[in-house]
Design a protein around this motif. Structure first.
Motif, PDB file in Angstrom:
ATOM      1  N   ALA A  63       0.819  -1.215   0.000  1.00  0.00           N
ATOM      2  CA  ALA A  63       0.000   0.000   0.000  1.00  0.00           C
ATOM      3  C   ALA A  63       0.849   1.259   0.000  1.00  0.00           C
ATOM      4  O   ALA A  63       0.480   2.264  -0.614  1.00  0.00           O
ATOM      5  CB  ALA A  63      -0.942  -0.014   1.206  1.00  0.00           C
ATOM      6  N   GLU A  64       1.985   1.212   0.665  1.00  0.00           N
ATOM      7  CA  GLU A  64       2.855   2.394   0.743  1.00  0.00           C
ATOM      8  C   GLU A  64       3.344   2.824  -0.640  1.00  0.00           C
ATOM      9  O   GLU A  64       3.593   3.999  -0.882  1.00  0.00           O
ATOM     10  CB  GLU A  64       4.053   2.095   1.644  1.00  0.00           C
ATOM     11  CG  GLU A  64       4.940   3.295   1.914  1.00  0.00           C
ATOM     12  CD  GLU A  64       6.051   2.977   2.894  1.00  0.00           C
ATOM     13  OE1 GLU A  64       7.037   3.734   2.927  1.00  0.00           O
ATOM     14  OE2 GLU A  64       5.934   1.965   3.621  1.00  0.00           O
ATOM     15  N   ALA A  65       3.457   1.855  -1.556  1.00  0.00           N
ATOM     16  CA  ALA A  65       3.921   2.160  -2.909  1.00  0.00           C
ATOM     17  C   ALA A  65       2.763   2.191  -3.901  1.00  0.00           C
ATOM     18  O   ALA A  65       2.992   2.214  -5.117  1.00  0.00           O
ATOM     19  CB  ALA A  65       4.957   1.127  -3.348  1.00  0.00           C
ATOM     20  N   GLY A  66       1.539   2.176  -3.394  1.00  0.00           N
ATOM     21  CA  GLY A  66       0.372   2.257  -4.266  1.00  0.00           C
ATOM     22  C   GLY A  66      -0.072   0.942  -4.844  1.00  0.00           C
ATOM     23  O   GLY A  66      -0.937   0.911  -5.731  1.00  0.00           O
ATOM     24  N   ALA A  67       0.474  -0.181  -4.383  1.00  0.00           N
ATOM     25  CA  ALA A  67       0.122  -1.493  -4.923  1.00  0.00           C
ATOM     26  C   ALA A  67      -1.145  -2.012  -4.249  1.00  0.00           C
ATOM     27  O   ALA A  67      -1.389  -1.744  -3.070  1.00  0.00           O
ATOM     28  CB  ALA A  67       1.261  -2.485  -4.722  1.00  0.00           C
ATOM     29  N   PRO A  68      -1.953  -2.778  -4.965  1.00  0.00           N
ATOM     30  CA  PRO A  68      -3.158  -3.353  -4.360  1.00  0.00           C
ATOM     31  C   PRO A  68      -2.796  -4.471  -3.395  1.00  0.00           C
ATOM     32  O   PRO A  68      -1.703  -5.038  -3.447  1.00  0.00           O
ATOM     33  CB  PRO A  68      -3.924  -3.899  -5.573  1.00  0.00           C
ATOM     34  CG  PRO A  68      -2.844  -4.236  -6.561  1.00  0.00           C
ATOM     35  CD  PRO A  68      -1.787  -3.184  -6.376  1.00  0.00           C
ATOM     36  N   ALA A  69      -3.720  -4.805  -2.515  1.00  0.00           N
ATOM     37  CA  ALA A  69      -3.489  -5.916  -1.583  1.00  0.00           C
ATOM     38  C   ALA A  69      -3.464  -7.250  -2.296  1.00  0.00           C
ATOM     39  O   ALA A  69      -2.891  -8.220  -1.789  1.00  0.00           O
ATOM     40  CB  ALA A  69      -4.570  -5.916  -0.501  1.00  0.00           C
ATOM     41  N   LYS A  70      -4.063  -7.294  -3.479  1.00  0.00           N
ATOM     42  CA  LYS A  70      -4.106  -8.526  -4.260  1.00  0.00           C
ATOM     43  C   LYS A  70      -3.978  -8.175  -5.727  1.00  0.00           C
ATOM     44  O   LYS A  70      -4.638  -7.252  -6.219  1.00  0.00           O
ATOM     45  CB  LYS A  70      -5.425  -9.272  -4.002  1.00  0.00           C
ATOM     46  CG  LYS A  70      -5.537 -10.602  -4.714  1.00  0.00           C
ATOM     47  CD  LYS A  70      -6.853 -11.281  -4.379  1.00  0.00           C
ATOM     48  CE  LYS A  70      -6.982 -12.623  -5.095  1.00  0.00           C
ATOM     49  NZ  LYS A  70      -8.274 -13.283  -4.807  1.00  0.00           N
TER      50      LYS A  70
END
Length: 386
Positions: A63-70
């Protein structure tokens, strides 16, 4: 951020003993090596350098890098040493309904008779990495199939009788139902034997494949189902896209495969595994059509394979040349995979760098926005679709 990903090959029986090892430049293990998964699917997630699964890393730090949890997609290298099962995949609605039904019935998700292992659809595309990649994809035009069956002579009469209807899709659906559920062993055997004897210039390759399939799966009804399907031989860099409900089977070769993050498979032959015929017929699209070959769109030296309406994934292919760097714009979380040469990557925002050799992959977080590829080789990049 660039995050290196590794995983071990899955040893399905149909896997090649050499193709993945040759790609990675190592000695073959001696076992069939079928697929390497570069994703976070819980059935076999990739591993990051500190030993966590990719799913754990995304939950902890993504999340810190904008990535989704899945991740919305699953990227694989697939190596077919022998034919895979004939199969089709459900739509999103069908997957949700089927998964809920089997959950309510208390069927263990790992059970052999389980059909829906998750609630997602599984559209997929594959790009040939080997010189050629052979597949069966979609149901052939009915008139052409009637010509093939006529070439079988007397041994094909029972099959021909089931293909006489005026509604092509209905005839093909009913024929598949008969082959998988109602035809006797002797009827199946007679058709397979007729195909083994037949000679026909128009369908020489299909008849040769039928003999090969019967060697791999003697007497299997799927050998006859395959006679109804389009035979496709992709050249390196060419692609197939398989939407929901379309029968397909990969036969031989090495490819990069990208799909929605699902493991839902409805089988239709060429397998000792469970075949749920009523459910397969429920999700099957029996409409005859040309082979679903997918042409890329070139964008600034990068080929993009994508399908309108498929938001789960798109696949980028860059042929990185030694005389110039290739800029690859990214839209969302990406996984980059090298399949030839040696490719150096530089992340767009942080400037982080890594080098990929064939079989090596790296997650690129959304905050980077792009990567620059230099060196020389083939680079595939999975991204979300539009």
């Amino acid at each position: 951020m660039l995050v290196s990903l590794v995983n071990e090959p899955r040893d399905y029986a149909w896997g090649s003993t050499t193709l993945i090892a040759d790609l990675e430049g190592r000695t073959p293990s001696g076992r069939p090596e079928a697929e390497v998964w570069y994703g976070d699917h819980p059935a076999d997630p990739a591993v990051v350098p500190d030993g966590r699964s990719l799913g754990e890393w995304l939950a902890d730090e993504g999340a810190e890098a904008g990535a989704p949890a899945k991740l919305p997609y699953l990227l694989k290298v697939l190596a077919a040493g022998s034919p895979l099962s004939i199969q089709a995949h459900p739509s999103k609605r069908q997957a949700e309904e089927g998964f809920a039904r089997e959950e309510a019935a208390g069927i263990d998700r790992s059970a052999a008779e389980r059909t829906y292992r998750d609630d997602n659809h599984k559209p997929e595309l594959i790009v040939a990495v080997s010189e050629t990649f052979t597949a069966l994809a979609g149901l052939r035009d009915l008139e052409a199939t009637r010509r093939l069956v006529a070439a079988l002579g007397e041994g094909g009469h029972a099959l021909a009788a089931h293909l006489e209807g005026t509604d092509a899709a209905a005839s093909l659906r009913d024929t598949i139902a008969w082959l998988l559920a109602d035809a006797s062993e002797s009827e199946i055997g007679a058709i397979i034997a007729a195909a083994a004897r037949a000679e026909d210039d128009e369908f020489a390759a299909e008849l040769t494949l039928s003999r090969h399939l019967d060697t791999a799966y003697p007497g299997d009804p799927g050998v006859v189902v395959a006679l109804l399907m389009n035979l496709v031989v992709l050249q390196r860099g060419e692609a197939l896209f398989v939407p929901a409900g379309v029968l397909h089977a990969y036969v031989a070769g090495l490819g990069v495969e990208l799909m929605a993050a699902s493991d839902n498979v409805l089988r239709g032959g060429l397998t000792p595994k469970h075949i749920d015929v009523p459910e397969l017929l429920e999700i099957l699209d029996p409409t005859p059509a040309p082979p679903p070959v997918l042409a890329p769109v070139a964008q600034g030296g990068v080929e993009r394979f994508s399908v309108p309406g498929i938001a789960d994934f798109a696949l980028l292919h860059a042929k990185v040349a030694a005389d110039a760097a290739t800029d690859v714009p990214l839209d969302g979380v990406a996984i980059a995979l090298a399949t030839s040469g040696e490719v150096q990557l530089e992340a767009g925002r942080s400037g982080a760098r890594t080098t990929l050799i064939p079989g090596c992959a790296v997650l690129v977080t959304p905050d980077e926005g792009s990567i620059r590829a230099s060196g020389q080789g083939d680079l595939f990049v999975a991204i979300p679709g539009r």
